[in-house]
Design a protein around this motif. Sequence first.
Motif: not given
Length: 344
Positions: A200-209, A337-338
């Motif tokens: 995933r490019r957006n690692l923040l979204r991965r963290m949420v998941s 990422f925001l």
Amino acid sequence: MAEDICLFTKEGLIIKPPKKSPASLRILVLVFAMVCGVYIFSFCLKQTNVHTSSKFLNLKVNWRHCHGHSIDRSQTPYLHYPKPTTFSRAECACNPVRPFAILSMQRSGSGWFETLLNNHTNVSSNGEIFSVKERRNNVSSILSTLDRVYNLDWVSSASKNQCSSAVGFKWMLNQGLMEYHKEIVEYFNDRGVSVIFLFRRNLLRRMVSVLANSYDRYAKLLNGMHKSHVHSHEEADKLSSYKPIINSTSLVMDLKQMEKMVLEALEHFSSTRHIILYYEDLIKNRTKLVDVQEFLGLPLMELKSRQIKIHKGLLLDHIKNWDDVTKALRGTAYESFLHTDYAS
């Protein structure tokens, strides 16, 4: 000498032949037998050599028979002709199989991507097989497991057995892959395993998941059941109703750590035949799936999945302490990422 005396009789002249030594006769017979033995032995040896050569020739012909003229010779190192012990490939024995592995991180879209691959008639992708610790205890158990998978002796719901064109599985970076990367790279290169990187490019979204999935392991929001992937919008809405609190103090360091692991994986496996994919690109551009099919040497098909995306829309709708996260990332390399980075 008395033995050579000629006798005259009424009927005519009689000449007695000289007597030969019995020892000389025996030597003559022995020499003759030896000559015959040498001749017979040499003849049999020639016949054996011809038979052996014929066997090797037949093996060569049979092996070459499995390489059709339509196959690109440059792809030969990546083609495998399995001989499973659990069943017979029968008429598909000469159908080449390309071994592959999907290298990824949890909650990076690998489950959804694998359902797309398994939607193809000729693909068997066997899931996250190294999630079981016993299979990754040491390099020997890892390599023996790989042998079973690529020899078509691994049984799962995705197995298509005889006529698979590509067989593989998904492998998370924290499941022994990085620890034994040298041996695994050697194995992949020796056996022509094609590597599909999926991140995933957006690692923040991965963290949420990741946080939401960890919460549901004990909360079991779906009628007392934990599900990592869902097939309905109702289930997706239920799971996305939970908004995790992200540790804003260590957030930048956590994102750097994830990024470092991705870069190390790309470096360790750079010598393999590989393709790099990002979840966001697959969402936005379905032609990427064509690239994957061509990479695996598959006949092109439209690939579909029943899985429904859980966290849709703007990221601010899925983080409870959004203001703290915004402050932590503002002015850093991860500020982008925001913002949403693909269509919901």
